[in-house]
Design a protein around this motif. Structure first.
Motif, PDB file in Angstrom:
ATOM      1  N   SER A   1       7.352 -14.361  -5.424  1.00 14.11           N
ATOM      2  CA  SER A   1       6.019 -14.124  -4.882  1.00 14.11           C
ATOM      3  C   SER A   1       5.250 -13.216  -5.838  1.00 14.11           C
ATOM      4  O   SER A   1       5.815 -12.302  -6.419  1.00 14.11           O
ATOM      5  N   HIS A   2       3.960 -13.473  -5.958  1.00 11.35           N
ATOM      6  CA  HIS A   2       3.113 -12.733  -6.877  1.00 11.35           C
ATOM      7  C   HIS A   2       2.032 -12.004  -6.082  1.00 11.35           C
ATOM      8  O   HIS A   2       1.505 -12.548  -5.110  1.00 11.35           O
ATOM      9  N   PHE A   3       1.693 -10.792  -6.544  1.00 15.72           N
ATOM     10  CA  PHE A   3       0.755  -9.954  -5.810  1.00 15.72           C
ATOM     11  C   PHE A   3      -0.117  -9.135  -6.747  1.00 15.72           C
ATOM     12  O   PHE A   3       0.271  -8.845  -7.875  1.00 15.72           O
ATOM     13  N   LEU A   4      -1.250  -8.721  -6.226  1.00 12.10           N
ATOM     14  CA  LEU A   4      -1.972  -7.581  -6.762  1.00 12.10           C
ATOM     15  C   LEU A   4      -1.632  -6.448  -5.816  1.00 12.10           C
ATOM     16  O   LEU A   4      -1.741  -6.603  -4.595  1.00 12.10           O
ATOM     17  N   LEU A   5      -1.186  -5.346  -6.351  1.00 13.36           N
ATOM     18  CA  LEU A   5      -0.895  -4.165  -5.551  1.00 13.36           C
ATOM     19  C   LEU A   5      -2.020  -3.179  -5.815  1.00 13.36           C
ATOM     20  O   LEU A   5      -2.207  -2.727  -6.950  1.00 13.36           O
ATOM     21  N   VAL A   6      -2.801  -2.882  -4.782  1.00 13.04           N
ATOM     22  CA  VAL A   6      -3.947  -1.995  -4.900  1.00 13.04           C
ATOM     23  C   VAL A   6      -3.588  -0.678  -4.218  1.00 13.04           C
ATOM     24  O   VAL A   6      -3.324  -0.647  -3.020  1.00 13.04           O
ATOM     25  N   PHE A   7      -3.592   0.404  -4.995  1.00 12.77           N
ATOM     26  CA  PHE A   7      -3.210   1.720  -4.500  1.00 12.77           C
ATOM     27  C   PHE A   7      -4.448   2.575  -4.265  1.00 12.77           C
ATOM     28  O   PHE A   7      -5.324   2.643  -5.117  1.00 12.77           O
ATOM     29  N   SER A   8      -4.496   3.222  -3.117  1.00 15.80           N
ATOM     30  CA  SER A   8      -5.552   4.200  -2.838  1.00 15.80           C
ATOM     31  C   SER A   8      -4.911   5.337  -2.054  1.00 15.80           C
ATOM     32  O   SER A   8      -3.798   5.188  -1.550  1.00 15.80           O
ATOM     33  N   PRO A   9      -5.602   6.455  -1.955  1.00 19.02           N
ATOM     34  CA  PRO A   9      -5.026   7.570  -1.187  1.00 19.02           C
ATOM     35  C   PRO A   9      -4.762   7.215   0.278  1.00 19.02           C
ATOM     36  O   PRO A   9      -3.849   7.746   0.889  1.00 19.02           O
ATOM     37  N   GLU A  10      -5.545   6.286   0.844  1.00 22.77           N
ATOM     38  CA  GLU A  10      -5.433   5.944   2.265  1.00 22.77           C
ATOM     39  C   GLU A  10      -4.469   4.803   2.563  1.00 22.77           C
ATOM     40  O   GLU A  10      -3.924   4.727   3.657  1.00 22.77           O
ATOM     41  N   GLU A  11      -4.289   3.889   1.601  1.00 22.27           N
ATOM     42  CA  GLU A  11      -3.498   2.690   1.889  1.00 22.27           C
ATOM     43  C   GLU A  11      -3.048   2.005   0.609  1.00 22.27           C
ATOM     44  O   GLU A  11      -3.508   2.324  -0.484  1.00 22.27           O
ATOM     45  N   ILE A  12      -2.155   1.050   0.802  1.00 23.99           N
ATOM     46  CA  ILE A  12      -1.766   0.133  -0.269  1.00 23.99           C
ATOM     47  C   ILE A  12      -2.072  -1.262   0.255  1.00 23.99           C
ATOM     48  O   ILE A  12      -1.713  -1.606   1.377  1.00 23.99           O
ATOM     49  N   VAL A  13      -2.780  -2.040  -0.549  1.00 24.37           N
ATOM     50  CA  VAL A  13      -3.130  -3.399  -0.165  1.00 24.37           C
ATOM     51  C   VAL A  13      -2.360  -4.362  -1.066  1.00 24.37           C
ATOM     52  O   VAL A  13      -2.381  -4.221  -2.288  1.00 24.37           O
ATOM     53  N   LEU A  14      -1.659  -5.294  -0.458  1.00 27.69           N
ATOM     54  CA  LEU A  14      -0.944  -6.331  -1.192  1.00 27.69           C
ATOM     55  C   LEU A  14      -1.731  -7.625  -1.046  1.00 27.69           C
ATOM     56  O   LEU A  14      -1.904  -8.128   0.059  1.00 27.69           O
ATOM     57  N   VAL A  15      -2.223  -8.124  -2.167  1.00 31.78           N
ATOM     58  CA  VAL A  15      -3.014  -9.354  -2.170  1.00 31.78           C
ATOM     59  C   VAL A  15      -2.157 -10.468  -2.753  1.00 31.78           C
ATOM     60  O   VAL A  15      -1.691 -10.362  -3.890  1.00 31.78           O
ATOM     61  N   GLY A  16      -1.938 -11.517  -1.977  1.00 30.42           N
ATOM     62  CA  GLY A  16      -1.125 -12.635  -2.432  1.00 30.42           C
ATOM     63  C   GLY A  16      -1.803 -13.435  -3.526  1.00 30.42           C
ATOM     64  O   GLY A  16      -3.011 -13.645  -3.501  1.00 30.42           O
TER      65      GLY A  16
END
Length: 137
Positions: free
Chosen positions: A50-65
């Protein structure tokens, strides 16, 4: 093809999610499991990876497929920082191993190569995230 490898497209995709992106994201992937390796052999990496963009911020982590071709898969998961029990990034020779433990779930393990030919931003983004301790408290 490769739409998710262009910074402008990533910013546009994240706008409706109200997630600010600059250098706080990396391309990552998960490796196929042991069962897939036995079942599919050499094809396991294409079948079960599986491939993702992992977006890091102080409030959350977003995993985009992402699709295998580097396009957005129109799936994403938002993980609030308060729900993350463990977050660590281990630096290797050619890649980072990123591990997340979410409350009530098993560990999520990703690999992020230090450099990617189709994503020139990867190296700089990894350096940025490392300098910010991957937004870990």
């Amino acid at each position: 093809m490769n739409e998710a490898m262009k910074v402008e497209n990533i910013k546009e995709y994240m706008k409706p999610l109200d997630v600010e992106v600059s250098q706080n994201f990396v391309y990552g992937y998960t490796e196929p499991g042991l069962l897939s390796s036995f079942t599919y052999g050499a094809l396991a990496s294409f079948v079960d990876m599986s491939h993702f963009l992992l977006v890091f911020s102080p409030e959350e982590i977003v995993l985009v497929g992402l699709t295998l071709m580097g396009d957005f898969a129109d799936t994403y998961v938002r993980i609030p920082r308060k729900d993350i029990e463990l977050s660590k990034a281990k630096k290797g020779l050619i890649q980072y191993k990123i591990e997340l433990k979410v409350k009530g779930d098993k560990k999520l393990k990703f690999k992020a190569n230090k450099m990617i030919a189709a994503a020139k931003w990867q190296k700089g983004n990894i350096a940025f995230l490392e300098s910010n301790n991957w937004y870990q408290p």
